[in-house]
Design a protein around this motif. Sequence first.
Motif, PDB file in Angstrom:
ATOM      1  N   PRO A 160       9.989 -32.164 -25.292  1.00 26.95           N
ATOM      2  CA  PRO A 160      10.923 -32.881 -24.414  1.00 26.95           C
ATOM      3  C   PRO A 160      12.122 -32.013 -24.053  1.00 26.95           C
ATOM      4  O   PRO A 160      12.540 -31.159 -24.824  1.00 26.95           O
ATOM      5  N   THR A 161      12.648 -32.268 -22.871  1.00 21.21           N
ATOM      6  CA  THR A 161      13.871 -31.587 -22.457  1.00 21.21           C
ATOM      7  C   THR A 161      15.043 -32.209 -23.204  1.00 21.21           C
ATOM      8  O   THR A 161      14.893 -33.218 -23.907  1.00 21.21           O
ATOM      9  N   LYS A 162      16.210 -31.626 -23.022  1.00 21.44           N
ATOM     10  CA  LYS A 162      17.390 -32.133 -23.701  1.00 21.44           C
ATOM     11  C   LYS A 162      17.682 -33.577 -23.277  1.00 21.44           C
ATOM     12  O   LYS A 162      17.999 -34.438 -24.103  1.00 21.44           O
ATOM     13  N   LYS A 163      17.548 -33.848 -21.990  1.00 17.92           N
ATOM     14  CA  LYS A 163      17.807 -35.199 -21.489  1.00 17.92           C
ATOM     15  C   LYS A 163      16.773 -36.178 -22.049  1.00 17.92           C
ATOM     16  O   LYS A 163      17.110 -37.287 -22.473  1.00 17.92           O
ATOM     17  N   GLU A 164      15.500 -35.775 -22.034  1.00 19.31           N
ATOM     18  CA  GLU A 164      14.454 -36.648 -22.568  1.00 19.31           C
ATOM     19  C   GLU A 164      14.682 -36.914 -24.061  1.00 19.31           C
ATOM     20  O   GLU A 164      14.472 -38.033 -24.541  1.00 19.31           O
ATOM     21  N   ARG A 165      15.128 -35.902 -24.803  1.00 17.16           N
ATOM     22  CA  ARG A 165      15.392 -36.059 -26.226  1.00 17.16           C
ATOM     23  C   ARG A 165      16.514 -37.066 -26.464  1.00 17.16           C
ATOM     24  O   ARG A 165      16.442 -37.915 -27.349  1.00 17.16           O
ATOM     25  N   ARG A 166      17.558 -36.994 -25.651  1.00 17.39           N
ATOM     26  CA  ARG A 166      18.660 -37.958 -25.771  1.00 17.39           C
ATOM     27  C   ARG A 166      18.183 -39.373 -25.471  1.00 17.39           C
ATOM     28  O   ARG A 166      18.577 -40.333 -26.148  1.00 17.39           O
ATOM     29  N   ASP A 167      17.350 -39.503 -24.438  1.00 17.16           N
ATOM     30  CA  ASP A 167      16.813 -40.824 -24.104  1.00 17.16           C
ATOM     31  C   ASP A 167      15.981 -41.386 -25.251  1.00 17.16           C
ATOM     32  O   ASP A 167      16.056 -42.579 -25.577  1.00 17.16           O
ATOM     33  N   ILE A 168      15.179 -40.534 -25.888  1.00 19.27           N
ATOM     34  CA  ILE A 168      14.368 -40.968 -27.026  1.00 19.27           C
ATOM     35  C   ILE A 168      15.266 -41.402 -28.173  1.00 19.27           C
ATOM     36  O   ILE A 168      15.046 -42.456 -28.793  1.00 19.27           O
ATOM     37  N   ASP A 169      16.295 -40.599 -28.455  1.00 19.28           N
ATOM     38  CA  ASP A 169      17.222 -40.948 -29.550  1.00 19.28           C
ATOM     39  C   ASP A 169      17.935 -42.265 -29.256  1.00 19.28           C
ATOM     40  O   ASP A 169      18.097 -43.103 -30.157  1.00 19.28           O
ATOM     41  N   ASP A 170      18.364 -42.475 -28.014  1.00 17.25           N
ATOM     42  CA  ASP A 170      19.037 -43.727 -27.648  1.00 17.25           C
ATOM     43  C   ASP A 170      18.090 -44.896 -27.826  1.00 17.25           C
ATOM     44  O   ASP A 170      18.473 -45.968 -28.312  1.00 17.25           O
ATOM     45  N   TYR A 171      16.843 -44.733 -27.434  1.00 18.07           N
ATOM     46  CA  TYR A 171      15.848 -45.794 -27.547  1.00 18.07           C
ATOM     47  C   TYR A 171      15.593 -46.131 -29.020  1.00 18.07           C
ATOM     48  O   TYR A 171      15.533 -47.303 -29.400  1.00 18.07           O
ATOM     49  N   LEU A 172      15.477 -45.113 -29.864  1.00 17.21           N
ATOM     50  CA  LEU A 172      15.242 -45.358 -31.276  1.00 17.21           C
ATOM     51  C   LEU A 172      16.440 -46.009 -31.951  1.00 17.21           C
ATOM     52  O   LEU A 172      16.283 -46.832 -32.843  1.00 17.21           O
ATOM     53  N   ASP A 173      17.661 -45.644 -31.545  1.00 16.32           N
ATOM     54  CA  ASP A 173      18.873 -46.249 -32.107  1.00 16.32           C
ATOM     55  C   ASP A 173      18.970 -47.715 -31.732  1.00 16.32           C
ATOM     56  O   ASP A 173      19.409 -48.542 -32.535  1.00 16.32           O
ATOM     57  N   GLU A 174      18.547 -48.075 -30.508  1.00 12.45           N
ATOM     58  CA  GLU A 174      18.612 -49.465 -30.070  1.00 12.45           C
ATOM     59  C   GLU A 174      17.597 -50.337 -30.811  1.00 12.45           C
ATOM     60  O   GLU A 174      17.845 -51.502 -31.079  1.00 12.45           O
ATOM     61  N   SER A 175      16.438 -49.770 -31.145  1.00 17.35           N
ATOM     62  CA  SER A 175      15.388 -50.566 -31.792  1.00 17.35           C
ATOM     63  C   SER A 175      15.714 -50.866 -33.247  1.00 17.35           C
ATOM     64  O   SER A 175      15.163 -51.773 -33.835  1.00 17.35           O
ATOM     65  N   GLU A 176      16.613 -50.125 -33.873  1.00 16.74           N
ATOM     66  CA  GLU A 176      16.959 -50.363 -35.284  1.00 16.74           C
ATOM     67  C   GLU A 176      17.904 -51.459 -35.444  1.00 16.74           C
ATOM     68  O   GLU A 176      18.409 -52.286 -35.171  1.00 16.74           O
TER      69      GLU A 176
END
Length: 123
Positions: free
Chosen positions: A107-123
């Motif tokens: 993943p690109t840097k932007k995609e990585r941030r989006d993944i991290d944001d998504y995982l933080d919201e699901s917790e």
Amino acid sequence: MRIDKYLWSTRYYKTRNMATEACKKGHVRINGKTVKPSREVYKLDEIIVRKNQINYELSVLDVPSSRVSAKLVDIYRKDTTPKEVFQNQELMQLNKNQYRQKGEGRPTKKERRDIDDYLDESE
């Protein structure tokens, strides 16, 4: 007229400083020889300018007294750059876009941030 001033006045470079730096780096050749920024330009000189991975080939028709408008540039130079060079540049741009499709590979840097944001919201 100096070569750096000529390239600035015929609008190949936005500032004289940029034209001077291009000469110092060896991106400008007159009649096949790399030149210093202080080299004088005369009528019928053949200039090759390397800019954005394209070798622009110019013939000096006349030397302007100062910077000219974009409409009048053709009075002072003749652009003899082959059209194939521009076509190759377009193909390289298209190839660059096809190099990695979205979702493939790391993943690109932007995609990585989006993944991290998504995982933080699901917790």
